[in-house]
Scaffold this motif. Structure first.
Motif, PDB file in Angstrom:
ATOM      1  N   LEU A 127       0.825  -1.205   0.000  1.00 58.61           N
ATOM      2  CA  LEU A 127       0.000   0.000   0.000  1.00 58.61           C
ATOM      3  C   LEU A 127       0.861   1.257   0.000  1.00 58.61           C
ATOM      4  CD1 LEU A 127      -3.181   0.639   2.109  1.00 58.61           C
ATOM      5  CD2 LEU A 127      -1.381   2.352   2.034  1.00 58.61           C
ATOM      6  N   VAL A 128       1.841   1.314   0.898  1.00 59.26           N
ATOM      7  CA  VAL A 128       2.683   2.509   1.012  1.00 59.26           C
ATOM      8  C   VAL A 128       3.479   2.756  -0.267  1.00 59.26           C
ATOM      9  CG1 VAL A 128       4.648   3.527   2.236  1.00 59.26           C
ATOM     10  CG2 VAL A 128       2.834   2.361   3.521  1.00 59.26           C
ATOM     11  N   VAL A 129       4.099   1.704  -0.788  1.00 58.25           N
ATOM     12  CA  VAL A 129       4.946   1.874  -1.968  1.00 58.25           C
ATOM     13  C   VAL A 129       4.106   2.175  -3.204  1.00 58.25           C
ATOM     14  CG1 VAL A 129       6.704   0.813  -3.428  1.00 58.25           C
ATOM     15  CG2 VAL A 129       6.712   0.368  -0.983  1.00 58.25           C
ATOM     16  N   TRP A 130       2.941   1.550  -3.329  1.00 58.64           N
ATOM     17  CA  TRP A 130       2.101   1.824  -4.493  1.00 58.64           C
ATOM     18  C   TRP A 130       1.582   3.260  -4.461  1.00 58.64           C
ATOM     19  CZ3 TRP A 130       1.843   0.578  -9.151  1.00 58.64           C
ATOM     20  CH2 TRP A 130       0.732   0.855  -9.944  1.00 58.64           C
ATOM     21  N   CYS A 131       1.306   3.776  -3.280  1.00 59.85           N
ATOM     22  CA  CYS A 131       0.944   5.195  -3.166  1.00 59.85           C
ATOM     23  C   CYS A 131       2.087   6.077  -3.663  1.00 59.85           C
ATOM     24  CB  CYS A 131       0.602   5.547  -1.714  1.00 59.85           C
ATOM     25  SG  CYS A 131      -1.022   4.967  -1.163  1.00 59.85           S
ATOM     26  N   LEU A 132       3.320   5.702  -3.351  1.00 60.13           N
ATOM     27  CA  LEU A 132       4.485   6.451  -3.821  1.00 60.13           C
ATOM     28  C   LEU A 132       4.592   6.388  -5.343  1.00 60.13           C
ATOM     29  CD1 LEU A 132       7.048   8.047  -3.180  1.00 60.13           C
ATOM     30  CD2 LEU A 132       8.241   5.869  -2.832  1.00 60.13           C
ATOM     31  N   VAL A 133       4.376   5.193  -5.911  1.00 56.45           N
ATOM     32  CA  VAL A 133       4.408   5.056  -7.374  1.00 56.45           C
ATOM     33  C   VAL A 133       3.369   5.967  -8.015  1.00 56.45           C
ATOM     34  CG1 VAL A 133       3.987   3.490  -9.312  1.00 56.45           C
ATOM     35  CG2 VAL A 133       5.272   2.686  -7.328  1.00 56.45           C
ATOM     36  N   GLN A 134       2.157   5.924  -7.502  1.00 54.20           N
ATOM     37  CA  GLN A 134       1.080   6.717  -8.090  1.00 54.20           C
ATOM     38  C   GLN A 134       1.319   8.212  -7.920  1.00 54.20           C
ATOM     39  OE1 GLN A 134      -0.652   5.405 -10.278  1.00 54.20           O
ATOM     40  NE2 GLN A 134      -2.614   4.699  -9.501  1.00 54.20           N
ATOM     41  N   ALA A 135       1.956   8.598  -6.809  1.00 50.24           N
ATOM     42  CA  ALA A 135       2.287  10.003  -6.611  1.00 50.24           C
ATOM     43  C   ALA A 135       3.271  10.481  -7.678  1.00 50.24           C
ATOM     44  CB  ALA A 135       2.875  10.214  -5.222  1.00 50.24           C
ATOM     45  N   CYS A 136       4.270   9.676  -7.976  1.00 42.94           N
ATOM     46  CA  CYS A 136       5.259  10.048  -8.990  1.00 42.94           C
ATOM     47  C   CYS A 136       4.656  10.060 -10.385  1.00 42.94           C
ATOM     48  CB  CYS A 136       6.450   9.089  -8.926  1.00 42.94           C
ATOM     49  SG  CYS A 136       7.376   9.153  -7.383  1.00 42.94           S
ATOM     50  N   VAL A 137       3.800   9.090 -10.674  1.00 48.28           N
ATOM     51  CA  VAL A 137       3.111   9.078 -11.968  1.00 48.28           C
ATOM     52  C   VAL A 137       2.215  10.307 -12.105  1.00 48.28           C
ATOM     53  CG1 VAL A 137       1.351   7.889 -13.340  1.00 48.28           C
ATOM     54  CG2 VAL A 137       3.179   6.575 -12.265  1.00 48.28           C
ATOM     55  N   ALA A 138       1.534  10.677 -11.025  1.00 51.62           N
ATOM     56  CA  ALA A 138       0.651  11.842 -11.057  1.00 51.62           C
ATOM     57  C   ALA A 138       1.442  13.119 -11.317  1.00 51.62           C
ATOM     58  CB  ALA A 138      -0.111  11.956  -9.735  1.00 51.62           C
ATOM     59  N   ALA A 139       2.617  13.250 -10.708  1.00 55.18           N
ATOM     60  CA  ALA A 139       3.455  14.425 -10.935  1.00 55.18           C
ATOM     61  C   ALA A 139       3.893  14.502 -12.390  1.00 55.18           C
ATOM     62  CB  ALA A 139       4.673  14.383 -10.013  1.00 55.18           C
ATOM     63  N   LEU A 140       4.290  13.366 -12.940  1.00 57.59           N
ATOM     64  CA  LEU A 140       4.717  13.313 -14.335  1.00 57.59           C
ATOM     65  C   LEU A 140       3.568  13.698 -15.266  1.00 57.59           C
ATOM     66  CD1 LEU A 140       6.785  10.334 -15.819  1.00 57.59           C
ATOM     67  CD2 LEU A 140       5.074  11.551 -17.144  1.00 57.59           C
ATOM     68  N   GLN A 141       2.402  13.118 -15.054  1.00 59.87           N
ATOM     69  CA  GLN A 141       1.265  13.376 -15.925  1.00 59.87           C
ATOM     70  C   GLN A 141       0.749  14.809 -15.793  1.00 59.87           C
ATOM     71  OE1 GLN A 141      -0.632  11.440 -18.322  1.00 59.87           O
ATOM     72  NE2 GLN A 141       1.394  10.501 -18.316  1.00 59.87           N
ATOM     73  N   ALA A 142       0.811  15.371 -14.593  1.00 67.67           N
ATOM     74  CA  ALA A 142       0.373  16.755 -14.409  1.00 67.67           C
ATOM     75  C   ALA A 142       1.269  17.716 -15.180  1.00 67.67           C
ATOM     76  CB  ALA A 142       0.378  17.113 -12.925  1.00 67.67           C
ATOM     77  N   ALA A 143       2.546  17.387 -15.281  1.00 70.28           N
ATOM     78  CA  ALA A 143       3.466  18.229 -16.045  1.00 70.28           C
ATOM     79  C   ALA A 143       3.253  18.083 -17.549  1.00 70.28           C
ATOM     80  CB  ALA A 143       4.906  17.877 -15.687  1.00 70.28           C
ATOM     81  N   LEU A 144       2.833  16.905 -18.002  1.00 74.16           N
ATOM     82  CA  LEU A 144       2.576  16.697 -19.429  1.00 74.16           C
ATOM     83  C   LEU A 144       1.240  17.312 -19.871  1.00 74.16           C
ATOM     84  CD1 LEU A 144       3.624  12.948 -19.900  1.00 74.16           C
ATOM     85  CD2 LEU A 144       4.870  14.958 -20.707  1.00 74.16           C
TER      86      LEU A 144
END
Length: 427
Positions: A127-144
């Motif tokens: 749960l903790v690590v997948w939240c971290l993955v999704q946070a990083c993906v969200a940052a990337l997608q928000a910039a695109l």
């Protein structure tokens, strides 16, 4: 004479940003590469690998509940990270521009988090690590997200919007097979998926570079809107009518689609009396055939909307989805349901093919593109996050009658038409 697709778009100082450094083709290649990497990861993990490692760690009895907890928590984290990144990237000052640092940083974060995910052994650590993955993906997608609005001229946005949506659909098809390749060795699959994300991010930065965001333009932007008002602006964008109606139209169509898509397995079992194996096979068959109709809707609407405007295809998407869901209410065989879902998929594809272009068209200030688009994108993430829960509530109140769920999908889809009709200054 028509401008070359390889040349930068005409000067865009009238909307507050300079001409892009490279032309439409290079921006399209960079954006496509970055999106493909992230959506391959999201779909491969969501459809195969994440459920696999959760089942291994939580056991058969706990896998369903833990999967819901993990995905819902990660979606909420991604929602807030996306909005925060939108604000921060609008005001990022670097030699690489405003978006590239977040794209690269998000990709590096994904790579690190996916490596950690291979070491996670229990449900809580996943749960903790997948939240971290999704946070990083969200940052990337928000910039695109703002790239189309900032770098693509108005008469080409539909084309690139369709290409972007087409990449998303293609990634969903290919990612399932990729995930299946590593179902018995998920940690190795995580590294392969991380490599996809990193490659796409580097491709974007190298092939589609942006202007540096330092200097006079940065100072002007900072002076125009001081820090505290930025955070207030995150919610006050709902006071801008065009943004509000665009958000609501997207929310309604996406909610209708997700209410049925997320429960298709159970719906087929309930309506046609199928066993688990037969229902799973039916879902795969229906989804694969409907994918072709989605692609047709994406390509046709995206390309033609540059010529005929966005409204006709948004209207077609809303009405078409409503018709498809209505047909599904009266289906008596699996073949009839497949036809009804093909109508939904064609219409949903038409809607998504112009959706990104429409969002770019209604932005009040391109300097705040990432902030505003990150808020508009919550119209996607909120239904994806809460549709399963809302569906359970509706079915519980309706005594398990899936017809009620389909009727609600009909109404929600159709309401997107009068909502979109309220837009001003949009063809």
């Amino acid at each position: 004479m028509k401008a070359s697709l390889l040349a930068p778009a005409p000067d865009r100082e009238d909307i507050g940003v300079p001409s892009p450094r490279v032309g439409l083709v290079r921006n399209g290649i960079g954006l496509t590469g970055a999106n493909l990497g992230t959506f391959v990861l999201i779909n491969a993990m969501g459809s195969v690998l994440l459920p696999t490692i959760i089942a291994d760690s939580a056991g058969e009895s706990g896998k369903e509940s833990w999967y819901g907890v993990v995905t819902s928590a990660a979606a909420v984290v991604a929602l807030f990270v996306s909005m925060a990144t939108g604000i921060l990237s609008d005001r990022t000052r670097s030699r690489l521009g405003r978006r590239a640092p977040w794209v690269l940083g998000g990709a590096l974060g994904v790579a690190a988090a996916m490596t950690l995910l291979g070491l996670a052994t229990g449900p809580w650590s996943i749960l903790v690590v997948w939240c971290l993955v999704q946070a990083c993906v969200a940052a990337l997608q928000a910039a695109l997200g703002p790239v189309i609005a900032e770098r693509v001229p108005l008469h080409r946005r539909g084309l690139l919007s369709a290409v972007s949506a087409l990449v998303t659909s293609s990634a969903a098809i290919g990612a399932g097979f990729l995930g299946a390749m590593y179902v018995h060795h998920p940690a190795s699959g995580f590294l392969v998926l991380a490599a996809f994300v990193l490659t796409g991010a580097v491709l974007f930065v190298v092939v589609a570079p942006d202007h540096p965001s330092r200097g006079a333009a940065a100072a002007a932007t900072a002076a125009r809107e001081p820090g505290p008002s930025v955070w207030r602006g995150l919610l006050t964008v709902f006071r801008v009518p065009n943004l509000r109606w665009t958000w609501l139209g997207r929310f309604l169509v996406t909610l209708a689609y997700q209410l049925i898509q997320t429960r298709m397995l159970y719906l087929l079992q309930d309506r046609f009396g199928l066993g688990l194996d037969d229902a799973a096979t039916a879902v795969a068959t229906i989804t694969a055939s409907a994918g072709l109709f989605t692609v047709v809707g994406l390509v046709v609407s995206g390309t033609l909307s540059d010529r005929f405007g966005r409204r006709p295809f948004v209207y077609f998407g809303g009405v078409g989805c409503a018709v498809g869901f209505a047909l599904a209410v009266f289906t008596g065989t699996q073949g009839q349901f497949t036809i009804a879902w093909a109508v939904v998929s064609l219409s949903f594809g038409a809607f998504m093919g112009v959706d990104a272009a429409l969002a770019a068209d209604v932005l009040p200030d391109v300097q705040d593109a990432a902030r505003d688009l990150s808020l508009i994108n919550t119209a996607n993430t909120l239904p994806q996050t809460f549709a399963p829960v809302l569906g359970s509530v509706i079915l519980g109140a309706a005594g398990g009658a899936y017809t009620v769920l389909l009727v609600i999908a009909v109404v929600a889809s159709f309401l997107a038409v009068p909502v979109t009709a309220r837009l001003k200054g949009v063809r």
